[in-house]
Design a protein around this motif. Sequence first.
Motif, short mmCIF file in Angstrom:
data_model
loop_
_atom_site.label_atom_id
_atom_site.label_comp_id
_atom_site.label_asym_id
_atom_site.label_seq_id
_atom_site.Cartn_x
_atom_site.Cartn_y
_atom_site.Cartn_z
N GLU A 4 6.83 -11.95 44.48
CA GLU A 4 7.83 -10.90 44.62
C GLU A 4 7.60 -9.97 45.81
O GLU A 4 8.37 -9.03 45.99
N HIS A 5 6.59 -10.23 46.61
CA HIS A 5 6.26 -9.31 47.71
C HIS A 5 5.86 -10.07 48.98
O HIS A 5 5.28 -11.16 48.91
N ASP A 6 6.20 -9.50 50.14
CA ASP A 6 5.59 -9.86 51.43
C ASP A 6 5.94 -11.26 51.94
O ASP A 6 5.22 -11.82 52.76
N TRP A 7 7.07 -11.82 51.54
CA TRP A 7 7.41 -13.16 52.01
C TRP A 7 7.92 -13.13 53.46
O TRP A 7 8.48 -12.14 53.90
N PRO A 8 7.75 -14.22 54.19
CA PRO A 8 8.33 -14.34 55.53
C PRO A 8 9.83 -14.65 55.45
O PRO A 8 10.34 -14.97 54.36
N GLY A 9 10.51 -14.59 56.59
CA GLY A 9 11.94 -14.85 56.56
C GLY A 9 12.55 -14.91 57.94
O GLY A 9 11.85 -15.11 58.95
N LEU A 10 13.86 -14.75 58.00
CA LEU A 10 14.60 -14.81 59.27
C LEU A 10 14.93 -13.41 59.76
O LEU A 10 15.20 -12.50 58.97
N GLY A 11 14.94 -13.27 61.08
CA GLY A 11 15.37 -12.03 61.72
C GLY A 11 16.71 -12.21 62.39
O GLY A 11 17.44 -13.18 62.16
N ARG A 12 17.04 -11.29 63.28
CA ARG A 12 18.36 -11.27 63.89
C ARG A 12 18.58 -12.47 64.82
O ARG A 12 19.63 -13.12 64.75
N GLU A 13 17.62 -12.79 65.68
CA GLU A 13 17.85 -13.85 66.67
C GLU A 13 18.05 -15.21 66.01
O GLU A 13 18.97 -15.96 66.37
N ALA A 14 17.21 -15.54 65.04
CA ALA A 14 17.34 -16.83 64.36
C ALA A 14 18.64 -16.90 63.58
O ALA A 14 19.32 -17.94 63.56
N SER A 15 19.04 -15.79 62.97
CA SER A 15 20.28 -15.76 62.20
C SER A 15 21.49 -15.91 63.11
O SER A 15 22.44 -16.65 62.79
N GLU A 16 21.47 -15.23 64.25
CA GLU A 16 22.56 -15.38 65.23
C GLU A 16 22.66 -16.82 65.73
O GLU A 16 23.76 -17.37 65.90
N TYR A 17 21.51 -17.44 65.95
CA TYR A 17 21.49 -18.82 66.44
C TYR A 17 22.16 -19.76 65.44
O TYR A 17 22.98 -20.62 65.80
N ALA A 33 19.14 -29.83 56.79
CA ALA A 33 18.04 -29.82 57.76
C ALA A 33 16.92 -29.00 57.13
O ALA A 33 17.09 -27.82 56.85
N ILE A 34 15.77 -29.64 56.88
CA ILE A 34 14.67 -29.01 56.16
C ILE A 34 13.58 -28.65 57.16
O ILE A 34 12.92 -29.52 57.73
N ILE A 35 13.39 -27.35 57.40
CA ILE A 35 12.49 -26.87 58.45
C ILE A 35 11.24 -26.29 57.81
O ILE A 35 11.30 -25.31 57.05
N ASP A 36 10.09 -26.88 58.11
CA ASP A 36 8.80 -26.43 57.57
C ASP A 36 8.28 -25.29 58.45
O ASP A 36 7.90 -25.49 59.60
N ALA A 37 8.29 -24.09 57.88
CA ALA A 37 7.76 -22.92 58.58
C ALA A 37 6.66 -22.28 57.74
O ALA A 37 6.50 -21.06 57.73
N SER A 38 5.90 -23.11 57.05
CA SER A 38 4.89 -22.62 56.12
C SER A 38 3.67 -22.02 56.82
O SER A 38 2.76 -21.51 56.16
N HIS A 39 3.67 -22.07 58.15
CA HIS A 39 2.57 -21.47 58.92
C HIS A 39 2.72 -19.96 59.03
O HIS A 39 1.76 -19.27 59.41
N LEU A 40 3.89 -19.42 58.71
CA LEU A 40 4.12 -17.99 58.89
C LEU A 40 3.30 -17.16 57.90
O LEU A 40 3.06 -17.57 56.76
N GLY A 41 2.90 -15.96 58.35
CA GLY A 41 2.16 -15.05 57.50
C GLY A 41 3.08 -14.10 56.75
O GLY A 41 4.31 -14.17 56.85
N LYS A 42 2.48 -13.17 56.02
CA LYS A 42 3.23 -12.23 55.21
C LYS A 42 4.18 -11.40 56.07
O LYS A 42 3.81 -10.91 57.14
N ASN A 43 5.43 -11.31 55.61
CA ASN A 43 6.46 -10.47 56.25
C ASN A 43 6.77 -10.86 57.69
O ASN A 43 7.35 -10.07 58.44
N GLU A 44 6.41 -12.07 58.08
CA GLU A 44 6.61 -12.50 59.47
C GLU A 44 7.99 -13.10 59.65
O GLU A 44 8.48 -13.85 58.80
N CYS A 45 8.63 -12.78 60.78
CA CYS A 45 9.95 -13.32 61.13
C CYS A 45 9.79 -14.65 61.87
O CYS A 45 8.95 -14.76 62.76
N LEU A 46 10.62 -15.61 61.54
CA LEU A 46 10.60 -16.89 62.23
C LEU A 46 11.26 -16.76 63.60
O LEU A 46 12.44 -16.38 63.68
N PRO A 47 10.56 -17.09 64.69
CA PRO A 47 11.19 -17.00 66.02
C PRO A 47 12.26 -18.07 66.19
O PRO A 47 12.12 -19.20 65.70
#
Length: 236
Positions: free
Chosen positions: A148-161, A94-108
């Motif tokens: 090497e710096h400031d990339w977005p990613g997953l937080g706790r809620e998305a990972s738990e899901y 499943a390929i999810i495009d989340a390229s709208h996120l800014g630096k260091n932002e967690c995906l909801p």
Amino acid sequence: MNNAIETMAELIGNQLKLVDLSHNLEVGMPSCLTHARFGRIQHEAIEYGDAFTHAALIMSEHTGTHMDAPNHHIPGSDYTIEKVPSERLFGRGAIIDASHLGKNECLPVEFIQAWEKEHGEIRAKDFVLFRFGWDKKWDVQPNCKPYEHDWPGLGREASEYLKDKGVSVVGTDALALDTGDAVVCPAHDILLGADIFILEALDKLDTLPPFCYIVALPLKVKDGSGAPTRVIALVE
């Protein structure tokens, strides 16, 4: 068996497109700041008058496009990279495009749920790969710092899901699955803690449809906490 192999080869050759999602291993490539950088030392070369060409490679287990095993981050785990079962190395992606996120932002987590409503439900054993557009920053020194710096990613809620979904692998085109400024690493805690493997530093996710099939083959490093991985997408 021969007929089955021939049918598979014909299917791949005529009906499926293969997309390599792995970066080249090369001197000067990006690296996690605490990890050994990739090095290549030429030992023999035909152009030097030797009979063969070969070089020694020096690198971290987590160099370039790679897979994390649970023992990379989970205290007391002995689930090392060579123990990953073969059946866990391929599956529906499943390929999810989340390229709208800014630096260091967690995906909801709500973004993943909205994606499912539009494209279809994420299922158990899926590979869930997040496109943050970070592969566009990939470069070699001295130009690799933005990657090497400031990339977005997953937080706790998305990972738990995703853990509750029972997925097999979660991946990113950034340097790591947790955000670039993460002090603690909830994505690694939750996913590796559930024996869900992590793929990092993927490439070309923007060329894939929402669903395809993924093959990920890490080097079989005994007692390894991870390994460089060749990742291939099979697209209809």
